[in-house]
Structures are given as C-alpha cells and as structure tokens.
Design an enzyme around this catalytic site. Structure first.
Site, PDB file in Angstrom:
ATOM      1  N   HIS A  99      47.480  42.996  29.027  1.00 59.89           N
ATOM      2  CA  HIS A  99      47.888  42.702  30.403  1.00 59.89           C
ATOM      3  C   HIS A  99      48.448  43.987  31.012  1.00 59.89           C
ATOM      4  O   HIS A  99      49.128  44.747  30.326  1.00 59.89           O
ATOM      5  CB  HIS A  99      48.939  41.580  30.419  1.00 59.89           C
ATOM      6  CG  HIS A  99      49.192  41.089  31.813  1.00 59.89           C
ATOM      7  ND1 HIS A  99      49.960  41.802  32.697  1.00 59.89           N
ATOM      8  CD2 HIS A  99      48.760  39.989  32.480  1.00 59.89           C
ATOM      9  CE1 HIS A  99      49.991  41.158  33.853  1.00 59.89           C
ATOM     10  NE2 HIS A  99      49.273  40.047  33.742  1.00 59.89           N
ATOM     11  N   GLU A 173      41.820  41.783  36.356  1.00 59.30           N
ATOM     12  CA  GLU A 173      43.047  41.652  37.147  1.00 59.30           C
ATOM     13  C   GLU A 173      43.378  42.992  37.812  1.00 59.30           C
ATOM     14  O   GLU A 173      44.064  43.836  37.210  1.00 59.30           O
ATOM     15  CB  GLU A 173      44.224  41.272  36.247  1.00 59.30           C
ATOM     16  CG  GLU A 173      44.091  39.935  35.564  1.00 59.30           C
ATOM     17  CD  GLU A 173      45.472  39.364  35.238  1.00 59.30           C
ATOM     18  OE1 GLU A 173      45.751  38.259  35.677  1.00 59.30           O
ATOM     19  OE2 GLU A 173      46.250  40.046  34.569  1.00 59.30           O
ATOM     20  N   GLY A 179      50.742  39.306  41.507  1.00 56.50           N
ATOM     21  CA  GLY A 179      52.047  38.953  42.077  1.00 56.50           C
ATOM     22  C   GLY A 179      52.253  39.388  43.515  1.00 56.50           C
ATOM     23  O   GLY A 179      53.377  39.335  44.016  1.00 56.50           O
ATOM     24  N   GLY A 237      49.398  33.465  37.126  1.00 55.38           N
ATOM     25  CA  GLY A 237      50.805  33.768  36.872  1.00 55.38           C
ATOM     26  C   GLY A 237      51.700  32.831  37.670  1.00 55.38           C
ATOM     27  O   GLY A 237      51.922  31.678  37.296  1.00 55.38           O
TER      28      GLY A 237
HETATM   29  P1  PGA Z   1      49.890  36.230  39.530  1.00 55.48           P
HETATM   30  O1  PGA Z   1      49.808  36.882  38.085  1.00 55.48           O
HETATM   31  O2  PGA Z   1      49.023  35.002  39.534  1.00 55.48           O
HETATM   32  O3  PGA Z   1      51.334  35.905  39.726  1.00 55.48           O
HETATM   33  O4  PGA Z   1      49.393  37.257  40.499  1.00 55.48           O
HETATM   34  C1  PGA Z   1      48.598  36.944  37.380  1.00 55.48           C
HETATM   35  C2  PGA Z   1      48.789  37.700  36.089  1.00 55.48           C
HETATM   36  O5  PGA Z   1      49.512  38.699  36.074  1.00 55.48           O
HETATM   37  O6  PGA Z   1      48.231  37.304  35.038  1.00 55.48           O
END
Ligand code: PGA
Length: 251
Positions: A99, A173, A179, A237
């Site tokens: 990640h 990602e 986020g 997330g």
């Molecule tokens: P998010 O995070 O959905 O809050 O953007 C995704 C992640 O970091 O796996």
C-alpha cells in the site's frame, strides 16, 4: 470483468480493535448475506490485533479476512514483523501488500513488496498488491516499474498445484486519489485499466489476476467506476469505516 465484484475494506489504523470486532459482530448477519451472493466477494482488512478474534467470528461466513501488511521474510528474529504463516494460522486468506502509505512509511522497494507477495502465496494467502503513481509521475512507466519484478518473480515461481485456487489482486491506487475525494478522470482510468489488462494477458502468468481500483471509492461514484472494462472490484478505505456506507457500495 469477472462474474463477481470484490470489495476489500481497508480499515487502516482508523478503528480500535474493540471497534473492529463490534463492527463485524453487529453486522455479521448482513455481511454473511452479502458474501453469500455469487455476484459479490467481501474481504475485511482490520488491524493486526483483530485478526485472530475475527478469524474465529467469521468462520463459515464466506466473508474474507485480510491483513494490511506482512513480512517479506518467512520467520525468525525480525522484531515487530508478522509472517504470512502466522496470518494464515489465524484465518487470513487475503493480504494487502505495498500500500502506498506502507511503501512510504517503511521506504519499501518494489523488490520487498514482491517478497511479501511471494510469501503470502507460499502460505496460500491471496495477495492484494497495491500499485500506483505519485501525482505528476508517468503512470505507464511507473506501473511497468512496479509490475515487471512482480511478474518476473511469479513466472520464476512457476506453477504449483497447491496454489491453484489462489488469485492475485492488483489494486491500482493513484496517490492523488487516496483519501482525497478526487477520483481520476474516467477516460484516464479506462486507459490505465486497459494497460493493466493487456500487461496481465501478455505475461501468461500461472495465477489468475483480478484488477481492483482504490482511491476515494464512494457510493456516488461506484456506478461510473463499474462501467470501466477490466475493473473486478474495489479497495475501499474511508467509505468502509461506517458499515452503512460500505453497504451502499455493495448494494
Ligand atoms: P480511500 O482509501 O478509499 O479512503 O481513498 C483507499 C486506500 O487507501 O486503500
């Protein structure tokens, strides 16, 4: 796109172990019902502390349990690390590795991420390998840089009959989306997923591969994301922290 959509909830370090257990016990009937639907696969990735109790609670539920990280080493004197073997023992059948938050915090190389994924495979855990680029980076070059050592290692590993039920999940990602509430333009994502699908096909790996998208997945953008060919699921997330929100995605 596959027959079912996979939803991976990444709780990160947002909840206490007590809250994670409460989340699952309180919503167990609904989670079990969703997981029994052949069009949907659910994987919960809580903190390390909750894995053992949740492994017991989720037994027989078809809800998958996953870790958020694991060691690139098998076992031994490695203070603070958690091995794939130990994760399997408590019921983990999925494991997130690489990640971007972990890559950054521990200065992980692509080789270390590959090592983690290989150890998960050896312990019969489905790896969820995160890839993506920083804003401004050339996505094609960056993804190739991350995929090449992974695919080479998988090819070297060869075909093992005991791993034939495993799937490798590649979670794209982009850092700009995590986020932030900002999802890349649809056309941009279409290009990236077409590229990933092509790469997977071109390498003829022994393991089936599914492609996930992660970064600000919410109930208001999921329908549009689902129209992108080759997206097999989502790494979620923030929107997974509240079960009602997570349920809206699955619905
Ligand atoms: P998010 O995070 O959905 O809050 O953007 C995704 C992640 O970091 O796996």
């Amino acid at each position: 796109m596959s027959q079912h959509i996979t939803f991976v909830a990444n709780f990160k370090m947002n909840l206490t172990a007590h809250q994670e257990i409460e989340y699952v016990t309180h919503n167990l009937a609904r989670l079990t019902q969703c997981a029994a639907d052949p069009t949907c696969r659910i994987v919960l990735c809580p903190s390390f502390l909750s894995l053992a109790p949740l492994g017991k609670i989720l037994t027989g539920s078809h809800v998958g349990l996953g870790s958020q990280d694991s060691s690139s080493l098998a076992n031994g004197p490695h203070t603070g690390q958690v091995s794939a073997h130990n994760l399997y023992e408590v019921g983990c059948r999925f494991g997130i590795v690489g990640h971007s938050e972990t890559r950054k915090a521990y200065h992980l190389s692509d080789a270390a991420v590959v090592g983690k994924a290989l150890h998960l495979i050896q312990e019969n855990i489905n790896p969820i390998v995160c890839i993506g680029e920083e804003p401004g980076e050339q996505w094609e070059a960056k993804l190739t840089e991350q995929l090449t050592p992974l695919f080479n290692a998988l090819l070297l590993m060869g075909k093992h009959p005991q791993h034939q039920h495993l799937t490798l999940y590649l979670a794209y990602e982009p850092l700009s989306a995590i986020g932030t509430g900002v999802v890349p333009a649809h056309a941009e994502l279409e290009k990236v997923f077409a590229f990933l699908a092509h790469q997977v096909k071109a390498h003829a790996l022994h393991l089936p591969i599914k492609l996930l998208y992660g970064g600000s997945v919410k109930h208001h953008n999921i329908a549009s994301l689902l129209t992108i060919p080759s997206i097999d699921g989502f790494l979620v997330g923030n929107a997974s922290l509240n079960f009602q929100e997570f349920e809206k995605l699955i619905d």
